[in-house]
Design a protein around this motif. Structure first.
Motif, PDB file in Angstrom:
ATOM      1  N   ASP A  53      56.398  24.414  49.374  1.00 18.09           N
ATOM      2  CA  ASP A  53      55.145  24.459  48.975  1.00 18.09           C
ATOM      3  C   ASP A  53      54.708  23.597  48.088  1.00 18.09           C
ATOM      4  OD1 ASP A  53      55.032  26.927  50.548  1.00 18.09           O
ATOM      5  OD2 ASP A  53      55.380  28.236  48.770  1.00 18.09           O
ATOM      6  N   LEU A  54      53.572  22.929  48.191  1.00 20.57           N
ATOM      7  CA  LEU A  54      52.956  21.683  47.471  1.00 20.57           C
ATOM      8  C   LEU A  54      51.723  21.904  47.185  1.00 20.57           C
ATOM      9  CD1 LEU A  54      53.606  18.789  46.575  1.00 20.57           C
ATOM     10  CD2 LEU A  54      52.996  18.003  48.896  1.00 20.57           C
ATOM     11  N   GLU A  55      51.403  21.684  45.944  1.00 22.43           N
ATOM     12  CA  GLU A  55      49.788  21.571  45.575  1.00 22.43           C
ATOM     13  C   GLU A  55      49.830  20.229  44.601  1.00 22.43           C
ATOM     14  OE1 GLU A  55      49.078  24.882  42.992  1.00 22.43           O
ATOM     15  OE2 GLU A  55      49.704  26.410  44.228  1.00 22.43           O
ATOM     16  N   VAL A  56      48.741  19.597  44.848  1.00 22.26           N
ATOM     17  CA  VAL A  56      48.579  18.304  44.311  1.00 22.26           C
ATOM     18  C   VAL A  56      47.112  18.001  44.224  1.00 22.26           C
ATOM     19  CG1 VAL A  56      48.792  15.563  44.586  1.00 22.26           C
ATOM     20  CG2 VAL A  56      50.203  17.166  45.744  1.00 22.26           C
ATOM     21  N   THR A  57      46.767  17.828  42.651  1.00 17.92           N
ATOM     22  CA  THR A  57      45.203  17.255  42.651  1.00 17.92           C
ATOM     23  C   THR A  57      45.407  15.971  41.794  1.00 17.92           C
ATOM     24  OG1 THR A  57      45.251  18.432  40.496  1.00 17.92           O
ATOM     25  CG2 THR A  57      44.268  19.625  42.342  1.00 17.92           C
ATOM     26  N   CYS A  58      44.376  15.136  42.124  1.00 15.65           N
ATOM     27  CA  CYS A  58      44.413  13.723  41.835  1.00 15.65           C
ATOM     28  C   CYS A  58      42.885  13.290  41.408  1.00 15.65           C
ATOM     29  CB  CYS A  58      45.075  12.712  42.537  1.00 15.65           C
ATOM     30  SG  CYS A  58      44.959  10.953  42.015  1.00 15.65           S
ATOM     31  N   ASP A  59      42.720  12.705  40.252  1.00 14.07           N
ATOM     32  CA  ASP A  59      41.377  12.135  40.019  1.00 14.07           C
ATOM     33  C   ASP A  59      41.732  10.690  39.787  1.00 14.07           C
ATOM     34  OD1 ASP A  59      39.091  11.414  39.197  1.00 14.07           O
ATOM     35  OD2 ASP A  59      38.770  12.387  37.243  1.00 14.07           O
ATOM     36  N   GLY A  60      41.490  10.083  40.609  1.00 14.47           N
ATOM     37  CA  GLY A  60      41.984   8.512  40.383  1.00 14.47           C
ATOM     38  C   GLY A  60      40.944   7.596  40.629  1.00 14.47           C
ATOM     39  N   ASP A  61      41.417   6.312  40.296  1.00 14.21           N
ATOM     40  CA  ASP A  61      40.396   5.318  40.465  1.00 14.21           C
ATOM     41  C   ASP A  61      40.156   4.597  41.758  1.00 14.21           C
ATOM     42  OD1 ASP A  61      42.848   3.952  40.549  1.00 14.21           O
ATOM     43  OD2 ASP A  61      42.333   2.645  38.958  1.00 14.21           O
ATOM     44  N   THR A  62      39.719   5.461  42.888  1.00 15.73           N
ATOM     45  CA  THR A  62      39.617   4.872  44.203  1.00 15.73           C
ATOM     46  C   THR A  62      38.294   4.099  44.472  1.00 15.73           C
ATOM     47  OG1 THR A  62      38.579   7.080  44.609  1.00 15.73           O
ATOM     48  CG2 THR A  62      41.038   7.133  45.088  1.00 15.73           C
ATOM     49  N   HIS A  63      37.651   3.942  43.495  1.00 16.24           N
ATOM     50  CA  HIS A  63      36.402   3.312  43.439  1.00 16.24           C
ATOM     51  C   HIS A  63      37.053   1.776  43.555  1.00 16.24           C
ATOM     52  CE1 HIS A  63      37.288   3.428  39.070  1.00 16.24           C
ATOM     53  NE2 HIS A  63      36.600   2.207  39.012  1.00 16.24           N
ATOM     54  N   ILE A  64      38.249   1.583  43.175  1.00 22.40           N
ATOM     55  CA  ILE A  64      38.848   0.185  43.109  1.00 22.40           C
ATOM     56  C   ILE A  64      39.389   0.065  44.614  1.00 22.40           C
ATOM     57  CG2 ILE A  64      40.532  -1.282  42.220  1.00 22.40           C
ATOM     58  CD1 ILE A  64      39.936   0.192  39.450  1.00 22.40           C
ATOM     59  N   ASP A  65      40.675   1.043  44.622  1.00 20.48           N
ATOM     60  CA  ASP A  65      41.066   0.923  45.943  1.00 20.48           C
ATOM     61  C   ASP A  65      42.131   2.336  45.801  1.00 20.48           C
ATOM     62  OD1 ASP A  65      43.470   0.240  44.720  1.00 20.48           O
ATOM     63  OD2 ASP A  65      43.685  -1.679  45.739  1.00 20.48           O
ATOM     64  N   ASP A  66      43.109   2.592  46.882  1.00 18.60           N
ATOM     65  CA  ASP A  66      43.727   3.739  46.867  1.00 18.60           C
ATOM     66  C   ASP A  66      45.112   3.707  46.098  1.00 18.60           C
ATOM     67  OD1 ASP A  66      41.804   5.134  48.284  1.00 18.60           O
ATOM     68  OD2 ASP A  66      42.588   4.596  50.159  1.00 18.60           O
ATOM     69  N   HIS A  67      45.504   2.422  45.804  1.00 20.00           N
ATOM     70  CA  HIS A  67      46.822   1.878  45.297  1.00 20.00           C
ATOM     71  C   HIS A  67      47.206   2.824  44.223  1.00 20.00           C
ATOM     72  CE1 HIS A  67      50.220  -1.192  44.981  1.00 20.00           C
ATOM     73  NE2 HIS A  67      50.262  -0.631  43.862  1.00 20.00           N
ATOM     74  N   HIS A  68      46.703   2.798  43.151  1.00 19.11           N
ATOM     75  CA  HIS A  68      46.929   3.683  42.018  1.00 19.11           C
ATOM     76  C   HIS A  68      47.453   5.090  42.163  1.00 19.11           C
ATOM     77  CE1 HIS A  68      44.960   0.342  39.384  1.00 19.11           C
ATOM     78  NE2 HIS A  68      46.168  -0.030  39.596  1.00 19.11           N
ATOM     79  N   SER A  69      46.348   5.665  42.969  1.00 19.47           N
ATOM     80  CA  SER A  69      46.494   7.140  43.313  1.00 19.47           C
ATOM     81  C   SER A  69      47.618   7.315  44.255  1.00 19.47           C
ATOM     82  CB  SER A  69      45.335   7.624  43.960  1.00 19.47           C
ATOM     83  OG  SER A  69      44.259   7.798  43.236  1.00 19.47           O
ATOM     84  N   THR A  70      48.094   6.598  45.159  1.00 15.33           N
ATOM     85  CA  THR A  70      49.015   6.633  45.959  1.00 15.33           C
ATOM     86  C   THR A  70      50.265   6.508  45.384  1.00 15.33           C
ATOM     87  OG1 THR A  70      47.803   6.086  47.986  1.00 15.33           O
ATOM     88  CG2 THR A  70      49.948   5.803  48.232  1.00 15.33           C
ATOM     89  N   GLU A  71      50.588   5.392  44.555  1.00 10.63           N
ATOM     90  CA  GLU A  71      51.829   5.293  43.846  1.00 10.63           C
ATOM     91  C   GLU A  71      52.024   6.340  42.856  1.00 10.63           C
ATOM     92  OE1 GLU A  71      54.168   1.402  41.918  1.00 10.63           O
ATOM     93  OE2 GLU A  71      51.996   1.691  41.570  1.00 10.63           O
ATOM     94  N   ASP A  72      51.094   6.470  42.157  1.00  9.97           N
ATOM     95  CA  ASP A  72      51.492   7.518  41.004  1.00  9.97           C
ATOM     96  C   ASP A  72      51.629   9.032  41.738  1.00  9.97           C
ATOM     97  OD1 ASP A  72      50.727   5.670  39.213  1.00  9.97           O
ATOM     98  OD2 ASP A  72      49.102   6.451  38.399  1.00  9.97           O
ATOM     99  N   ILE A  73      50.825   9.403  42.734  1.00 14.63           N
ATOM    100  CA  ILE A  73      51.446  10.467  43.280  1.00 14.63           C
ATOM    101  C   ILE A  73      52.907  10.456  43.672  1.00 14.63           C
ATOM    102  CG2 ILE A  73      51.151  11.968  45.455  1.00 14.63           C
ATOM    103  CD1 ILE A  73      47.887  11.341  44.777  1.00 14.63           C
ATOM    104  N   GLY A  74      53.215   9.525  44.437  1.00 18.17           N
ATOM    105  CA  GLY A  74      54.796   9.153  44.665  1.00 18.17           C
ATOM    106  C   GLY A  74      55.654   9.348  43.557  1.00 18.17           C
ATOM    107  N   ILE A  75      55.255   8.731  42.211  1.00 18.69           N
ATOM    108  CA  ILE A  75      56.013   9.009  40.881  1.00 18.69           C
ATOM    109  C   ILE A  75      56.228  10.584  40.862  1.00 18.69           C
ATOM    110  CG2 ILE A  75      55.881   8.557  38.532  1.00 18.69           C
ATOM    111  CD1 ILE A  75      54.475   6.033  39.237  1.00 18.69           C
ATOM    112  N   CYS A  76      54.995  11.148  40.878  1.00 23.78           N
ATOM    113  CA  CYS A  76      55.089  12.434  40.488  1.00 23.78           C
ATOM    114  C   CYS A  76      55.834  13.441  41.384  1.00 23.78           C
ATOM    115  CB  CYS A  76      53.739  13.170  40.267  1.00 23.78           C
ATOM    116  SG  CYS A  76      52.605  12.369  38.793  1.00 23.78           S
ATOM    117  N   LEU A  77      55.696  13.022  42.847  1.00 27.18           N
ATOM    118  CA  LEU A  77      56.542  14.002  43.715  1.00 27.18           C
ATOM    119  C   LEU A  77      58.070  13.681  43.543  1.00 27.18           C
ATOM    120  CD1 LEU A  77      56.834  15.544  46.260  1.00 27.18           C
ATOM    121  CD2 LEU A  77      56.466  13.533  47.564  1.00 27.18           C
TER     122      LEU A  77
END
Length: 199
Positions: A53-77
């Motif tokens: 069971d997985l719940e994830v919410t992310c408010d990231g700087d996707t106006h730049i690109d998807d890098h920070h959100s993707t990597e940081d979610i990996g860190i959290c997982l």
């Protein structure tokens, strides 16, 4: 099981604000809103095939690109996996699968060893899947492995469709983790001759 094998991780930086909850003994339910559509799809598959069971919410700087959100979610997982496993007593520890996805074949093999090693032998035929950079698949799993303190080997045997390759990686790793985190009724204590799977 006496205590729930679950964890909630929050990460707040100038680049991302993330809340991630993971239950290792779930039923494959996912509530995912990362701001990155393709990653939402992959994480939903990950939960379904891992029976997490997985719940994830992310408010990231996707106006730049998807890098920070993707990597940081990996860190959290990765951090959530490590925390939910506790001292790892009774777990199988190892998991592996060679998973077909249409024309694609991927092996995911892992060891919840308390030591980090990430081997990635995957080449995508395209740089993008829609608007998602395919190089971020490697960034995501590198972050998971580093923060879960595990060995993770990802090998693409063959494949020509980038979507299928990514999907096989996420499904395969979910199923390898499902094996590894399972409780072995014959295992007493930590499955290591060292007596620990911590650093």
């Amino acid at each position: 099981m006496s205590s729930p094998r679950q964890a909630t991780i929050q990460r707040n930086t100038f680049e991302t604000k993330i809340r991630l909850s993971l239950n290792l003994d779930g039923s494959g339910q996912a509530q995912v809103a990362t701001g990155v559509g393709f990653l939402d799809h992959m994480l939903t598959l990950f939960a379904k095939h891992g029976l997490f069971d997985l719940e994830v919410t992310c408010d990231g700087d996707t106006h730049i690109d998807d890098h920070h959100s993707t990597e940081d979610i990996g860190i959290c997982l990765g951090k959530a996996l490590l925390e939910a496993l506790g001292n790892k007593a009774g777990i199988v520890r190892y998991g592996s699968i060679t998973l077909p996805m249409e024309e694609t074949l991927v092996t995911s093999a892992l060891d919840l060893s308390g030591r980090v090693k990430f081997i990635y032998k995957v080449e995508f035929p395209t740089e993008k899947i829609g608007t998602f950079d395919t190089e971020l698949v490697e960034e995501f799993w590198q972050a998971v492995a580093a923060n879960a303190l595990m060995n993770l080997h990802l090998v693409l045997h063959h494949g020509t469709n980038s979507h299928h390759i990514s999907e096989a990686i996420f499904k395969g790793t979910a199923r390898a983790l499902r094996q590894a985190v399972a409780i072995d009724p014959r295992q007493t204590g930590v499955p290591s001759s060292k007596g620990t799977l911590s650093t």
